[in-house]
Design a protein around this motif. Structure first.
Motif, short mmCIF file in Angstrom:
data_model
loop_
_atom_site.label_atom_id
_atom_site.label_comp_id
_atom_site.label_asym_id
_atom_site.label_seq_id
_atom_site.Cartn_x
_atom_site.Cartn_y
_atom_site.Cartn_z
N TYR A 68 0.83 -1.21 0.00
CA TYR A 68 0.00 0.00 0.00
C TYR A 68 0.86 1.25 0.00
O TYR A 68 0.48 2.28 -0.58
CB TYR A 68 -0.96 -0.02 1.20
CG TYR A 68 -0.34 0.30 2.54
CD1 TYR A 68 -0.28 1.61 3.01
CD2 TYR A 68 0.21 -0.71 3.32
CE1 TYR A 68 0.29 1.91 4.23
CE2 TYR A 68 0.79 -0.43 4.54
CZ TYR A 68 0.84 0.88 5.00
OH TYR A 68 1.42 1.16 6.21
N ALA A 72 0.97 4.14 -2.98
CA ALA A 72 0.73 5.55 -2.66
C ALA A 72 1.84 6.44 -3.22
O ALA A 72 1.58 7.49 -3.83
CB ALA A 72 0.60 5.73 -1.15
N ASN A 104 6.11 -5.77 -5.04
CA ASN A 104 5.23 -4.64 -5.30
C ASN A 104 5.04 -4.34 -6.79
O ASN A 104 4.42 -3.32 -7.14
CB ASN A 104 5.78 -3.39 -4.60
CG ASN A 104 5.70 -3.48 -3.10
OD1 ASN A 104 4.89 -4.22 -2.54
ND2 ASN A 104 6.56 -2.74 -2.42
N PRO A 107 0.93 -4.71 -7.73
CA PRO A 107 0.04 -3.70 -7.17
C PRO A 107 0.27 -2.30 -7.75
O PRO A 107 -0.68 -1.57 -8.02
CB PRO A 107 0.35 -3.75 -5.68
CG PRO A 107 0.79 -5.15 -5.44
CD PRO A 107 1.56 -5.53 -6.68
#
Length: 437
Positions: A68, A72, A104, A107
């Protein structure tokens, strides 16, 4: 002013690798460190002619943070790039597809694809010039599958599956397909046809077979106008020619070596096989000190021990500070302190060492390892890199400038080479330092 290419990289050495590829193709390229502030200028304040870059690479440190957080930061970087009207966006990750099953790579790709409204997106870590090739969707490092290479024992992101379709499918919401060798080898038109078919089938990501750099050039031509491209630095090889053919890009201008006086030092934090060999070769002929974390060590104590060693080395003699170690030794430290704590300890120590070395007048630095490069550039307050000539495939010299953050007044200005752990010949460190005047 607008950008032709805006890129987001998941670590600092990877960003420099991509910037190097863009410069070699004739694009004026600037690398920014971290998510740019809203008032960060597009034009380098030090630019002699005040001209805008053709490409900007935003270097983030998001390879191993929670997904996450990576999403961001990548979205913030995308927002800045789109405000400057970047025509194509590249999501750059490692040519060995370094990640965990949770991310990552996937995502972030999903987030950027959604924000840009992109259709089927190419995912291509291949770069044959550095030994990374893809065949039938499987990634090879040299003549070995990724899962049989040194990456299988990486302390942070061990890669034990060479099937990129399978790895990426575990990370993304959409379906993953493949562009087979026959299509890629046939050229840009065949690749475009394959992408059209994948789009009709509802495929979100396409992994192409790539065995030689010519295939990357074919991909580049096929991706003219693509809003989002993802991959290693090799994916950018053919992009410049699209803009040049449209009359939007001039002839290449050879990059200049950074003109910086001062002593030289190498800081190596990567534990990859390539870096460990480079450390061994350099240490045979130069002063070297190993940072060895113990159960009760602190970053300050480790850094002070290293800097005490450096004070006894003549200022005109290159030296090496390294934490690189074999997998068994790394595992022992991780067992004693925990994986995250052990990694953070070494990064913090090497960051303090870099500050101390610059304070001693050593302003020609080679840094090995993506996480180490991120820690060092942040500690030195580096904000912007001007990309210079290539040392080895994927690694250029740069002129690094920024605000000093070690208590000194003024600005940091150093010659800096950021090397991915897996890159470079065994004599890379000596070769890099010998290039400087």
């Amino acid at each position: 002013m607008s950008l032709l290419v805006g890129a987001i990289a998941d670590d600092f050495t990877g960003a420099t690798d991509l910037a190097n590829t863009l410069v070699r193709s004739g694009m004026r390229t600037t690398q920014l460190i971290g998510v740019p502030d809203a008032d960060t200028p597009l034009v380098d304040p030090a630019s002699r002619d005040g001209s805008a870059p053709d490409a900007i690479v935003v270097a983030l440190k998001i390879r191993t943070v929670p997904a996450y957080m990576a999403v961001a930061e990548a979205r913030e970087a995308l927002s800045w790039l789109t405000r400057h009207a970047a025509r194509q966006i590249i999501w750059k990750y490692c040519s060995t597809f370094d990640s965990t099953d949770a991310g990552n790579i996937g995502p972030v790709a999903d987030a950027l694809r959604s924000d840009l409204g992109a259709d089927v997106v190419v995912a291509c870590p291949a770069f044959p010039a550095t030994g990374r090739t893809i065949y039938r969707g499987h990634l090879f490092v040299g003549d070995r599958l990724l899962s049989e290479s040194g990456m299988r024992n990486h302390p942070l992101t061990p890669m034990r599956d060479a099937d990129l379709m399978r790895v990426l499918s575990r990370q993304v919401a959409g379906e993953v397909g493949r562009i087979d060798f026959s299509s890629v080898n046939s050229g840009a038109a065949a690749i475009r046809d394959a992408l059209t078919e994948l789009s009709r089938a509802g495929i979100a990501y396409a992994i192409p077979d790539v065995l030689e750099d010519t295939h990357l050039m074919h991909l580049g031509r096929a991706l003219a106008g693509a809003r989002l491209i993802t991959g290693g630095s090799g994916i950018a090889l053919g992009l410049a020619e699209n803009f040049r053919a449209a009359g939007e890009l001039g002839a290449p201008v050879p990059p200049a070596l950074p003109d910086v006086d001062g002593g030289a030092a190498v800081i190596a934090g990567s534990c990859s096989e390539a870096t460990r060999e480079q450390v061994a070769v350099f240490a045979r002929e130069h002063a070297a000190h190993q940072v060895e974390p113990t159960s009760d060590a602190t970053a300050s104590s480790l850094a002070e021990a290293a800097l005490s060693f450096t004070r006894d080395v003549p200022s005109d003699a290159p030296l090496l500070i390294y934490s690189s170690a074999a997998p068994a030794a790394v595992a022992a430290v991780q067992s004693a302190r925990g994986r995250d704590d052990a990694g953070a300890l070494v990064e913090a120590a090497l960051a303090k060492v870099a500050q101390g070395l610059v304070g001693q007048g050593r302003r020609r630095l080679v840094v090995a390892g993506g996480e180490t490069s991120g820690a060092v550039t942040t500690a030195l307050g580096i904000e912007r890199l001007t990309i210079g000539p290539e040392i080895d495939p994927g690694v250029p010299w740069t002129l690094a400038e920024g605000r000093a953050r070690n208590g000194d007044a003024g600005h940091t200005r150093i010659a800096l080479a950021l090397k991915s752990g897996n890159f470079g010949a065994p004599d890379f460190f000596s070769k890099a330092l010998a290039m400087l005047p």
